[in-house]
Design a protein around this motif. Structure first.
Motif, PDB file in Angstrom:
ATOM      1  N   GLY A   1     -25.851 -12.159  16.395  1.00 46.35           N
ATOM      2  CA  GLY A   1     -26.294 -11.075  17.259  1.00 46.35           C
ATOM      3  C   GLY A   1     -25.224 -10.060  17.590  1.00 46.35           C
ATOM      4  O   GLY A   1     -25.455  -9.155  18.370  1.00 46.35           O
ATOM      5  N   ARG A   2     -24.053 -10.202  16.993  1.00 44.17           N
ATOM      6  CA  ARG A   2     -22.973  -9.251  17.267  1.00 44.17           C
ATOM      7  C   ARG A   2     -23.194  -7.969  16.477  1.00 44.17           C
ATOM      8  O   ARG A   2     -23.754  -7.976  15.396  1.00 44.17           O
ATOM      9  CB  ARG A   2     -21.623  -9.849  16.893  1.00 44.17           C
ATOM     10  N   GLN A   3     -22.683  -6.875  17.009  1.00 43.50           N
ATOM     11  CA  GLN A   3     -22.776  -5.605  16.311  1.00 43.50           C
ATOM     12  C   GLN A   3     -21.770  -5.588  15.177  1.00 43.50           C
ATOM     13  O   GLN A   3     -20.759  -6.282  15.214  1.00 43.50           O
ATOM     14  CB  GLN A   3     -22.492  -4.457  17.267  1.00 43.50           C
ATOM     15  N   GLY A   4     -22.049  -4.775  14.157  1.00 46.98           N
ATOM     16  CA  GLY A   4     -21.183  -4.675  12.993  1.00 46.98           C
ATOM     17  C   GLY A   4     -19.836  -4.067  13.307  1.00 46.98           C
ATOM     18  O   GLY A   4     -19.617  -3.494  14.367  1.00 46.98           O
TER      19      GLY A   4
ATOM     20  N   VAL B   1     -28.722 -11.158  13.191  1.00 40.71           N
ATOM     21  CA  VAL B   1     -29.007 -12.508  13.691  1.00 40.71           C
ATOM     22  C   VAL B   1     -28.090 -13.517  13.005  1.00 40.71           C
ATOM     23  O   VAL B   1     -27.555 -14.418  13.653  1.00 40.71           O
ATOM     24  CB  VAL B   1     -30.492 -12.864  13.478  1.00 40.71           C
ATOM     25  N   GLU B   2     -27.883 -13.360  11.703  1.00 37.27           N
ATOM     26  CA  GLU B   2     -27.013 -14.282  10.969  1.00 37.27           C
ATOM     27  C   GLU B   2     -25.584 -14.244  11.501  1.00 37.27           C
ATOM     28  O   GLU B   2     -24.869 -15.234  11.450  1.00 37.27           O
ATOM     29  CB  GLU B   2     -27.024 -13.946   9.481  1.00 37.27           C
TER      30      GLU B   2
ATOM     31  N   PRO C   1     -34.053  -6.183   7.108  1.00 39.57           N
ATOM     32  CA  PRO C   1     -32.824  -6.811   6.607  1.00 39.57           C
ATOM     33  C   PRO C   1     -31.626  -6.603   7.545  1.00 39.57           C
ATOM     34  O   PRO C   1     -30.808  -7.512   7.720  1.00 39.57           O
ATOM     35  CB  PRO C   1     -32.591  -6.133   5.253  1.00 39.57           C
ATOM     36  N   ALA C   2     -31.546  -5.444   8.183  1.00 42.29           N
ATOM     37  CA  ALA C   2     -30.443  -5.190   9.117  1.00 42.29           C
ATOM     38  C   ALA C   2     -30.534  -6.114  10.323  1.00 42.29           C
ATOM     39  O   ALA C   2     -29.523  -6.672  10.764  1.00 42.29           O
ATOM     40  CB  ALA C   2     -30.453  -3.730   9.558  1.00 42.29           C
TER      41      ALA C   2
END
Length: 56
Positions: free
Chosen positions: A42-45, A38-39, A32-33
């Motif tokens: 592809g950027r980091q949180g 991807v949604e 899920p992470a």
């Protein structure tokens, strides 16, 4: 991968227990992470950059 490993370790219940826990963690947490990432394109949180938290 885990299904194949589980099939080849039937004589080792301890190994199977660990593999089953790892498989569950992959399906319930890691997959899920990765999908969320991807949604977002592809950027980091938020708060993360190059694998390090900025607010830690």
């Amino acid at each position: 991968m885990y299904d194949r490993l589980l099939e080849s370790t039937t004589d080792y219940p301890g190994v199977q227990r660990v593999l089953t826990q790892l498989q569950k963690a992959s399906m319930d947490n890691h997959l899920p992470a990765f999908r969320r990432c991807v949604e977002r394109g592809g950027r980091q949180g938020q708060g993360w950059q190059h694998g390090h938290r900025h607010d830690a």
